[in-house]
Scaffold this motif. Structure first.
Motif, short mmCIF file in Angstrom:
data_model
loop_
_atom_site.label_atom_id
_atom_site.label_comp_id
_atom_site.label_asym_id
_atom_site.label_seq_id
_atom_site.Cartn_x
_atom_site.Cartn_y
_atom_site.Cartn_z
N PHE B 197 13.85 -7.19 6.97
CA PHE B 197 14.94 -6.39 6.40
C PHE B 197 16.25 -7.18 6.32
O PHE B 197 17.03 -7.01 5.38
CB PHE B 197 15.09 -5.07 7.15
CG PHE B 197 14.02 -4.10 6.75
CD1 PHE B 197 14.07 -3.48 5.50
CD2 PHE B 197 12.93 -3.86 7.56
CE1 PHE B 197 13.06 -2.63 5.09
CE2 PHE B 197 11.91 -3.00 7.16
CZ PHE B 197 11.98 -2.38 5.93
N LEU B 200 15.83 -9.48 3.25
CA LEU B 200 16.02 -8.74 1.99
C LEU B 200 17.49 -8.38 1.78
O LEU B 200 18.00 -8.46 0.67
CB LEU B 200 15.16 -7.47 1.99
CG LEU B 200 13.65 -7.67 1.82
CD1 LEU B 200 12.92 -6.34 1.93
CD2 LEU B 200 13.34 -8.34 0.49
N ILE B 244 10.45 -7.05 -6.93
CA ILE B 244 9.75 -5.84 -6.47
C ILE B 244 8.42 -6.24 -5.83
O ILE B 244 8.04 -5.73 -4.77
CB ILE B 244 9.53 -4.84 -7.64
CG1 ILE B 244 10.88 -4.33 -8.15
CG2 ILE B 244 8.65 -3.68 -7.20
CD1 ILE B 244 10.81 -3.50 -9.42
N VAL B 247 9.07 -7.56 -2.37
CA VAL B 247 9.34 -6.47 -1.44
C VAL B 247 8.04 -5.78 -1.03
O VAL B 247 7.82 -5.47 0.15
CB VAL B 247 10.32 -5.45 -2.07
CG1 VAL B 247 10.41 -4.19 -1.23
CG2 VAL B 247 11.69 -6.07 -2.24
N LEU B 248 7.16 -5.57 -2.02
CA LEU B 248 5.87 -4.92 -1.75
C LEU B 248 5.07 -5.72 -0.72
O LEU B 248 4.54 -5.16 0.25
CB LEU B 248 5.10 -4.80 -3.07
CG LEU B 248 3.98 -3.78 -3.11
CD1 LEU B 248 4.55 -2.39 -2.85
CD2 LEU B 248 3.27 -3.82 -4.44
N LEU B 251 6.63 -5.32 2.68
CA LEU B 251 6.40 -4.01 3.29
C LEU B 251 4.99 -3.90 3.82
O LEU B 251 4.76 -3.26 4.85
CB LEU B 251 6.67 -2.90 2.28
CG LEU B 251 8.13 -2.58 2.02
CD1 LEU B 251 8.26 -1.39 1.09
CD2 LEU B 251 8.87 -2.29 3.31
N LEU B 260 4.05 2.22 8.94
CA LEU B 260 5.04 2.81 8.02
C LEU B 260 6.01 3.74 8.72
O LEU B 260 7.20 3.73 8.46
CB LEU B 260 4.30 3.64 6.96
CG LEU B 260 4.09 3.04 5.58
CD1 LEU B 260 3.44 4.04 4.68
CD2 LEU B 260 5.43 2.60 5.00
N ARG B 261 5.45 4.56 9.65
CA ARG B 261 6.31 5.58 10.24
C ARG B 261 7.42 4.99 11.08
O ARG B 261 8.53 5.50 11.10
CB ARG B 261 5.48 6.56 11.05
CG ARG B 261 5.68 7.95 10.50
CD ARG B 261 4.75 8.90 11.12
NE ARG B 261 3.42 8.77 10.53
CZ ARG B 261 2.44 9.59 10.84
NH1 ARG B 261 2.64 10.54 11.70
NH2 ARG B 261 1.27 9.45 10.26
N ILE B 263 8.76 2.08 10.49
CA ILE B 263 9.75 1.49 9.57
C ILE B 263 10.76 2.58 9.21
O ILE B 263 11.97 2.35 9.16
CB ILE B 263 9.07 0.98 8.27
CG1 ILE B 263 8.00 -0.05 8.60
CG2 ILE B 263 10.11 0.39 7.32
CD1 ILE B 263 7.24 -0.54 7.39
N VAL B 264 10.24 3.81 8.97
CA VAL B 264 11.11 4.93 8.64
C VAL B 264 12.08 5.19 9.79
O VAL B 264 13.27 5.38 9.58
CB VAL B 264 10.26 6.19 8.34
CG1 VAL B 264 11.13 7.42 8.25
CG2 VAL B 264 9.48 5.99 7.07
#
Lengths: 277, 267
Positions: B197, B200, B244, B247-248, B251, B260-261, B263-264
């Motif tokens: 992060f 980016l 993009i 970034v994909l 991720l 994922l959760r 990261i949120v």
């Protein structure tokens, strides 16, 4: 463990702290300080000059208005999305999380440029409105305030959804059932149960989106152009085009104080809620 | 469930579906445009082609600009993780006053307008006589990347069980060895995520960079802004699509590292 160890551990913070003080805190302080110093010592003349010009009031008004509209749009469509996200499970939840995290991680310029394409006279929003019969003839959305708010809301939406979601997912669903069983009508439950419980998420979401929208620069410069000046675009223009650093320092400091005021207001609102509950 | 409730549930799900489409719109539009043959951004394009990707090789200065961006992003991210990681250990383990204030201070650039930081640094570097674009960019970008490192590493350290380090000491490790062999592997996911992060954020930064670039040394976002103003054609969409894609990939790595959760939760 000996008593000396904690003190030695504190030293580990020094490199980052020293760096941030020298390269970040002092320059920002100097920027603020310099904006209050005229050729003849301490003065607020730059601010009086700035605020006595009607055009500049327009600039401040534009900044706050766009930020408020963007925040409102984000809240209205972000709250239901966060709610649906807190209900979702498995595959649907994964899709929704990707749809939020992926755009969030892609750069602002990429998205702002995409919105330039979307908002053209022959872009997809115009085609959609034509096909559904809302518009009789293609209109240009680019370079309008509607277009700017639409693009900004799209770009900042994840910052509204995520804080609200993080609160909603902690709320015990049986509370809703209990209230329903006790005969509370849906509207009453929404205002007296869901909304107060989600309030801290809503406050922080609105605060983040509002400050991001107050300080956005690329989005207005690509989506609305020079006609519509905001504090950040005027600041950048003053430095990069007009070479008027006094004006730029003044607008930058106003922008800085505005952002700090938002942060402090949010902290106050959150604290007041904690005292109440 | 009453009828009114069912209607509200339906409306909520409908809005959420539309929002997912709305969020995906800019990315989908960018990718479709980049593969179109037309230079007029018509959607759907009259026919498909890769001409805008082929044209990338003839964009003057794109290669060197990309190199500058990657160098600055990588170096500032790495230095931020080192000093930010050390600071996080001090904030979690130390028993000194003002730890919360220091934590807030180290992450505060995230809350301030980037342009204001950029202007403050422009004036400071000028005062210090620093003229080199590359060095200015690096020093300035560390202000952008450090908050990401501190935020993520600090929150991971709060969950870390420090008795493991003590255990390693008991088993014969020196204090240094104990940290290196226990703490660093345990924090690897935090390093990867905060690193990605931060990287980016530096790659996308324009608000600070815009004050330090010149005609010869610029970063990718500044070059894209110039292109968007001078010759808006799908070449920018091609560059965007590649970003993009990057970034994909990042991720997917993050998802493997922490899921994922989480990261949120970091946001």
């Amino acid at each position: 463990m000996s008593d000396r160890t904690p003190d030695r551990v504190a030293l580990l913070a020094l490199p980052a702290l020293v760096y941030m003080v020298i390269v970040f805190a002092i320059p920002v302080m100097v920027l603020i300080g310099r904006s209050f110093f005229g050729p003849s010592g301490l003065s607020v003349t730059p601010y009086i000059d700035f605020l006595s010009d009607g055009f500049n009031w327009r600039v401040i008004f534009n900044t706050l208005r766009t930020a408020a509209l963007t925040t409102l749009v984000c809240l209205v469509i972000g709250y239901p999305t966060a709610l649906a996200l807190s209900w979702s499970k498995g595959f649907v939840q994964a899709i929704m999380l990707v749809a939020i995290i992926l755009p969030l991680s892609v750069g602002v310029i990429v998205k702002a440029f995409a919105w330039q394409i979307v908002l053209r006279r022959d872009g997809i929003v115009a085609s959609l409105l034509m096909a559904t019969g809302v518009w009789d003839e293609p209109k240009l959305l680019l370079f309008t305030e509607t277009g700017l708010v639409l693009g900004a809301a799209n770009i900042f939406l994840p910052f509204m959804i995520l804080p609200i979601y993080s609160v909603l997912k902690l709320i015990d669903p049986s509370l809703q059932h209990a209230a329903a069983t006790l005969g509370a009508p849906p509207v009453y439950r929404f205002f007296r149960l869901s909304l107060p419980l989600a309030a801290s998420g809503i406050i922080s979401g609105c605060s983040i989106v509002f400050s991001l929208a107050t300080s956005m620069y690329v989005i207005p410069s690509l989506l609305i152009g020079d006609r519509y000046q905001t504090l950040p675009t005027l600041t950048a223009r003053a430095f990069l085009l007009m070479r008027n650093e006094r004006l730029g320092s003044t607008t930058a400091t106003i922008l800085l104080f505005l952002t700090i005021a938002i942060v402090m207001l949010t902290a106050w609102l959150v604290r007041r809620r904690e005292v109440q509950t | 469930m009453t009828a009114t409730e069912r209607i509200w549930t339906f409306v909520t799900c409908l809005v959420a579906t539309l929002v997912v489409v709305f969020l995906a719109t800019p990315l989908v539009v960018t990718i479709l445009t980049s593969f179109g043959s037309s230079s007029l951004f018509t959607l759907p394009p009259p026919s498909w082609s890769v001409r805008w990707y082929q044209r990338l090789t003839s964009v003057r200065g794109l290669g060197s600009t990309l190199l500058v961006s990657v160098e600055i992003a990588a170096l500032s991210t790495f230095s931020s993780i080192v000093i930010g990681g050390l600071a996080s250990i001090a904030l979690v383990r130390g028993r000194f006053p003002g730890r919360t204030a220091i934590g807030t201070f180290l992450t505060s650039p995230l809350m301030l307008p980037g342009l204001v930081i950029g202007i403050a640094l422009l004036q400071a570097f000028r005062f210090a006589g620093l003229r080199d674009v590359w060095t200015s960019l690096l020093l300035a970008h560390m202000i952008v990347t450090l908050p990401y490192a501190v935020r993520t590493i600090y929150s991971s350290l709060l969950l870390f069980d420090f008795t493991l380090v003590e255990a390693a000491r008991t088993l014969g490790c020196s204090p240094m060895q104990a940290y290196i062999r226990v703490l660093i592997p345990a924090l690897a996911p935090a390093f990867i995520t905060s690193g990605i992060f931060a990287f980016l954020a530096s790659m996308d930064n324009y608000a600070v960079s815009i004050f330090f670039t010149d005609a010869w040394t610029k970063t990718l976002p500044i070059m894209m802004l110039n292109l968007a103003e001078e010759q808006p054609d799908p070449t920018i969409a091609a560059i965007s699509s590649l970003l993009i894609g990057l970034v994909l990939i990042f991720l997917i790595i993050c998802d493997r590292a922490i899921g994922l959760r989480r990261i949120v939760d970091q946001h």
